[in-house]
Design a protein around this motif. Structure first.
Motif, short mmCIF file in Angstrom:
data_model
loop_
_atom_site.label_atom_id
_atom_site.label_comp_id
_atom_site.label_asym_id
_atom_site.label_seq_id
_atom_site.Cartn_x
_atom_site.Cartn_y
_atom_site.Cartn_z
N MET A 124 39.95 39.19 22.66
CA MET A 124 40.97 39.73 21.59
C MET A 124 40.42 40.82 20.65
SD MET A 124 43.99 39.08 22.68
CE MET A 124 45.45 39.03 21.47
N ALA A 125 39.21 40.16 19.98
CA ALA A 125 38.45 40.96 19.07
C ALA A 125 38.00 42.33 19.51
CB ALA A 125 37.16 40.14 18.62
N LEU A 126 37.54 42.38 20.77
CA LEU A 126 37.01 43.60 21.44
C LEU A 126 38.18 44.63 21.74
CD1 LEU A 126 34.24 42.47 23.83
CD2 LEU A 126 33.91 43.55 21.75
N LEU A 127 39.34 43.95 22.25
CA LEU A 127 40.28 44.63 22.92
C LEU A 127 41.36 45.13 21.77
CD1 LEU A 127 40.80 42.94 26.16
CD2 LEU A 127 39.88 45.08 25.66
N GLU A 128 41.42 44.51 20.61
CA GLU A 128 42.39 44.57 19.50
C GLU A 128 42.83 45.99 19.13
OE1 GLU A 128 41.73 42.59 16.13
OE2 GLU A 128 39.76 43.18 15.65
N ASP A 129 41.60 46.89 19.13
CA ASP A 129 41.71 48.36 18.70
C ASP A 129 41.93 49.29 19.99
OD1 ASP A 129 41.73 50.83 17.72
OD2 ASP A 129 39.64 50.65 16.80
N GLU A 130 43.20 49.50 20.23
CA GLU A 130 43.54 50.20 21.44
C GLU A 130 42.86 51.49 21.67
OE1 GLU A 130 47.66 51.86 23.58
OE2 GLU A 130 47.83 50.61 21.93
N ALA A 144 43.87 39.88 28.44
CA ALA A 144 44.31 41.09 29.00
C ALA A 144 45.70 40.86 29.44
CB ALA A 144 43.45 41.56 30.12
N ARG A 145 46.23 39.93 30.02
CA ARG A 145 47.42 39.60 30.25
C ARG A 145 48.42 39.75 29.09
NH1 ARG A 145 51.43 35.94 30.05
NH2 ARG A 145 50.17 34.70 28.89
N GLN A 146 48.04 39.13 27.80
CA GLN A 146 48.99 39.19 26.83
C GLN A 146 49.15 40.72 26.15
OE1 GLN A 146 47.98 36.11 23.75
NE2 GLN A 146 48.02 34.69 25.29
N LEU A 147 47.86 41.43 26.58
CA LEU A 147 47.78 42.75 25.86
C LEU A 147 48.55 43.78 26.98
CD1 LEU A 147 44.42 42.50 24.19
CD2 LEU A 147 46.60 42.63 22.74
N LYS A 148 48.94 43.28 28.09
CA LYS A 148 49.39 44.28 29.32
C LYS A 148 48.39 45.20 29.78
CE LYS A 148 54.41 43.79 28.23
NZ LYS A 148 54.09 42.42 27.52
N ILE A 149 46.96 44.64 29.62
CA ILE A 149 46.08 45.49 30.22
C ILE A 149 45.63 45.12 31.71
CG2 ILE A 149 43.31 46.00 30.04
CD1 ILE A 149 43.75 45.44 26.93
N ARG A 150 45.70 46.07 32.45
CA ARG A 150 45.54 45.62 33.91
C ARG A 150 44.11 45.55 34.20
NH1 ARG A 150 48.19 50.56 36.83
NH2 ARG A 150 46.85 51.50 35.09
N ILE A 151 43.69 44.32 35.20
CA ILE A 151 42.39 44.34 35.59
C ILE A 151 42.25 44.84 36.96
CG2 ILE A 151 40.33 42.57 35.85
CD1 ILE A 151 41.27 41.17 33.30
N PRO A 152 41.68 45.43 37.60
CA PRO A 152 40.56 46.23 37.11
C PRO A 152 41.07 47.61 36.84
CG PRO A 152 40.22 46.47 39.55
CD PRO A 152 41.64 45.54 39.12
N GLU A 153 42.22 48.13 36.82
CA GLU A 153 42.62 49.44 36.65
C GLU A 153 42.34 49.80 35.26
OE1 GLU A 153 45.22 47.59 39.94
OE2 GLU A 153 44.41 47.24 37.89
N ASP A 154 42.44 48.91 34.26
CA ASP A 154 42.27 49.66 33.10
C ASP A 154 41.13 48.88 32.21
OD1 ASP A 154 44.77 50.86 32.95
OD2 ASP A 154 45.73 48.78 32.44
#
Length: 348
Positions: free
Chosen positions: A240-246, A268-278
């Protein structure tokens, strides 16, 4: 299995080694040892053949003080993870062939077990102890030695003393190969979630990560480093710390452990970030569940069961008088699955 160097005087003064008896009879060294120590889980035919060979050679059985139980004690900070279960499996895999019991304790922290456990083990008199992460003070080390209780530090949190027995994985190279894999896929902005800074394995993985970046002329960026604790909640918080800044998110994360990678998946699920696409994700350990995550986790295989078996064997070999290597470092390897992929628009 290491070759036996244990030897005993015969009545005639010559030396007989258990490995010689094993070669002569065609049975394994473990079977010869069981026959010698009166263990019941071998056939009567094997026992009689080995006893005859020992008698014919004039072998003199060494008499030693009887311990209360043939047990190896394993002390964890906690026993709540799949990682700890993998370690225990490896220890049991080795000890069961010698009829040795395993006792598990939760005690202390990553640096030192509780003093109550240290006092209790002297009374219980096991044949040895395996300390996961933690170590002993000089005074406790002397007490163990005076009571003839060898101990092995498993994955030491700091540098073990020169005379201590220890076993660990090549954590530095593990960090290198994890980061190289992501770099080869075109990722340049790679985040890392480390373990606790005071732990040797955590620092080694971070150093390997930095070395791999340096090979490509990429500086290590403090904003891409999050300290975790090798747990799933720690991985979630770090992600969350690494991904919070979009706008400044890493395109890949080296999670530092498979349990932390699970936390990255949830973030990643909560932030709607796809693994591994995003976001590409790579772990460390290759615990059993890694292959069944969705998507299956790319990870660095730390041979936990082999490390644990080695630790148990070091104790067994020490008690039976065989020469052993005091520090053992086992290789790590990359296991590529579905959680990493080439960065979009990166050159092949």
């Amino acid at each position: 299995m290491m070759a036996s160097t244990e030897s005993h005087q015969t009545n005639g003064g010559t030396k007989v080694r258990l490995s010689d008896i094993a070669r002569q009879t065609g049975y394994s060294l473990a079977t010869v040892s069981k026959a010698l120590n009166g263990k019941g889980d071998i056939s009567e035919t094997a026992r009689q053949a080995i006893d005859k060979a020992l008698k014919d050679s004039g072998y003199v059985r060494r008499v030693s003080p009887e311990r209360k139980q043939r047990t190896i004690e394993v002390v964890f900070k906690d026993f709540e993870t799949i990682w700890a279960l993998e370690v225990l499996r490896g220890i049991i895999r080795e000890t069961k062939q010698y009829g040795i019991n395993v006792m598990v304790a939760e005690s202390g922290n990553r640096q030192h077990p509780d003093s109550s456990w240290v006092g209790g083990i002297i009374e219980r008199q096991p044949i040895g102890a395996i300390l996961v992460f933690s170590n002993l003070t000089d005074k406790e080390r002397s007490t163990f030695q005076s009571h003839n209780i060898p101990f092995v530090v498993f994955d030491p949190s700091g540098n073990p003393a020169l005379d201590d027995l220890s076993v660990q994985a090549d954590n530095w190279m593990g960090g290198v190969i994890a980061t190289r894999h992501l770099l080869e896929l075109g990722h340049k902005r790679i985040g890392i979630i480390t373990g606790p800074d005071e732990m040797l394995c955590s620092r080694a993985r971070l150093d390997g990560y930095s070395a791999a970046l340096a090979e490509r002329g990429i500086p290590t960026s403090p904003e891409l480093i999050a300290e975790g604790d090798f747990t799933t909640p720690g991985g979630y918080e770090g992600a969350m710390a690494l991904l919070e800044d979009e706008q400044n998110r890493p395109t890949a994360i080296f999670a530092g452990s498979d349990l932390q990678a699970m936390g990255v998946y949830e973030a990643a699920r909560q932030l709607k970030i796809r693994i591994p696409e995003d976001l590409s994700v790579i772990g460390f350990d290759d615990i059993q569940t890694a292959a069944y995550m969705g998507p299956a986790l790319t990870t660095v295989r730390q041979p936990l069961q082999d490390m644990a078996s080695t630790a148990a064997r070091m104790i067994i070999d020490t008690t039976e008088g065989r020469q052993i290597q005091k520090r053992v470092i086992l290789s790590t390897s990359l296991v590529v699955r579905d959680s990493t992929q080439r960065l979009a628009h990166a050159k092949a």
